[in-house]
Design an enzyme around this catalytic site. Sequence first.
Site, short mmCIF file in Angstrom:
data_model
loop_
_atom_site.label_atom_id
_atom_site.label_comp_id
_atom_site.label_asym_id
_atom_site.label_seq_id
_atom_site.Cartn_x
_atom_site.Cartn_y
_atom_site.Cartn_z
N TYR A 1 63.89 39.95 33.01
CA TYR A 1 62.62 40.51 33.12
C TYR A 1 62.17 40.93 31.91
CZ TYR A 1 59.13 44.09 34.36
OH TYR A 1 58.29 44.83 34.44
N HIS B 1 56.40 45.82 25.66
CA HIS B 1 55.43 45.37 26.47
C HIS B 1 54.11 46.17 26.17
CE1 HIS B 1 58.73 43.97 29.61
NE2 HIS B 1 58.80 43.11 28.53
N HIS C 1 54.90 50.27 25.69
CA HIS C 1 56.16 50.86 25.83
C HIS C 1 57.21 49.79 25.75
CE1 HIS C 1 54.83 48.62 29.58
NE2 HIS C 1 55.77 48.33 29.67
N HIS D 1 61.45 48.58 26.40
CA HIS D 1 62.25 48.63 27.37
C HIS D 1 63.82 48.47 26.53
CE1 HIS D 1 60.16 48.56 31.37
NE2 HIS D 1 59.34 47.66 30.34
#
Length: 429
Positions: free
Chosen positions: A17, A105, A117, A119
Amino acid sequence: MCVKVGKAGSASTHSDYIAREGKYSAYKKGEELTVSESGNMPLWAKENPSEFWKASDKNERVNGSAYREFELALPRELNAEKQIDLVREWCKQELKDHPYSFAIHEGKASDGGTQPHAHLMFSERENDGVERGEKQFFKRFNSKFPERGGAKKTYGRGSYSERKESLIGLRGRWEEAVNHALEKAGKAERIDMRSYKDQGISEILTPEPKQLPSQWRKPEEKAVILKIRKLKKKIKTIFFEIKADIIDFAKEKEKREEESEKQKHGAVSRFLNFFSLGKGTTKSEVIDFEKAKAEVEKELAEKERKKKISEEVRAKNKALFEGIFERERLAKAKKEEEAEKARQELERQKAEQEVELQKVLEQRRQKRIEYWEKRPRHWTKEREALEKKVHFKTASPQEKTDLRKLRFVQDKKATNQNVRSRGREDEGR
C-alpha cells in the site's frame, strides 16, 4: 506523529500500500507517491524488500506484531529533496539496525495546500549482522549462541510507564529534527510537539475534536473549522508575543528599578556632601540625575502602555472566541429546541392516532353487539357458537362445514315456518 503496531498477517499488504505496489499499483485516492526506500534488510531481502514483510507475516507468531509504523507529518515549507533527507536522517537516528521501508505521499490538505507525510514501517527485530535464513530470522533469540537463534527484538520493550516516557522523548526528538531542518533551510516556521497544557495555553485553547469525513463534505462546517484554526494560530502567536513582552518588560523594569535605586542613593549621598561640606556635587550633576530619572519614568510608562495594549488585544481575541462559541452554543440550543418540538409534535400525532384507533375499535365493538342482539331467533346455541368463531376467524375447516349444514337446515326450516304462518294468517282473514 502517530505510532502504530501492525498485527501478524498485515505487513506485506501494508508494504504494498505505502509503496503503491501489487494490487495498489494503480491506487491514487488524492495522494501521490513521492519516493519509497528500504534499509537494513537481511541479505535475502535486499533486492526485494517486500519479501521481508511477506516472511514476517508468515513466520512471526500469531499474537505478535509483524511491524511497527511511524506516520510522520512533513513540513510543506521544505521541498521534496529536503523532506526525503529529513526522513533518512530520522531512520539513521532512531532505527539504527532495524529493517525498515518508508514512502512519502503528498495529498491535499483541507486548506487547499499540500499535505506531505511519510509512512515509515520497521521491524522490532534488529539486524545484528549474523547471516540468518528467512525462517531463522524470525525465531526466538538465543543469547548464548546468537547464530543458532533468530534476530533479537529490541524495540518496544519495557513497562507501560517506560514506554510512555519513551514516546514523549520520541516526539521531542522529532520536534528537534524538524525544527533543525527548517532552520537549515532558512525557514522561520517551527513546530511544537508539546500539549497545550505543557505549553501553558490550555486555559485559552483546547484541542480540536476529530472531524468525520461527512463533516468535511459540508462546506459550511468546513469553513467554520478552518476559520477557527486560523484564529487559534493567531491567538497562539499573539499569546507568545505578549508573554515574551511581559517577560522582557518585567526584566527591564527590574533592571531599571535597580539602576534607579543606585542612582537615587548616589544622588542622595552627593546632595548630603553638597549641603554638608559645600563641595563634591555640582548643579549640572543634579540636573543630569533629574533628566535620567525622567527618561526612566518615560520608558516605564511606555512599557505600561504596551502592556495595556497587549491586554486589550488579548481581551478582544478572547471575546471573539467567546462570541464564536456562544453562536455555536445558541445554534446547538436552537437545534435541540427544534428537535424537542418535533418530538412533541410526533407524540401529539401518535396520541391523536391512538384516539382515532380507539374510536374505530369502539365502533366495531358496538356493531358486533348490535349484530348479536339482532340475530335470528331460530339459531340454536350450537349455531351461535359456530357463527362467533367464523366471525372472529377462529373456526376450523370442519366447524365451517358444520355451520354451512346448520345454516341450510335451520334457514330452510325457518323459511317453511314463515310460509305456513303466512298461510294461516291468510286463511284467518
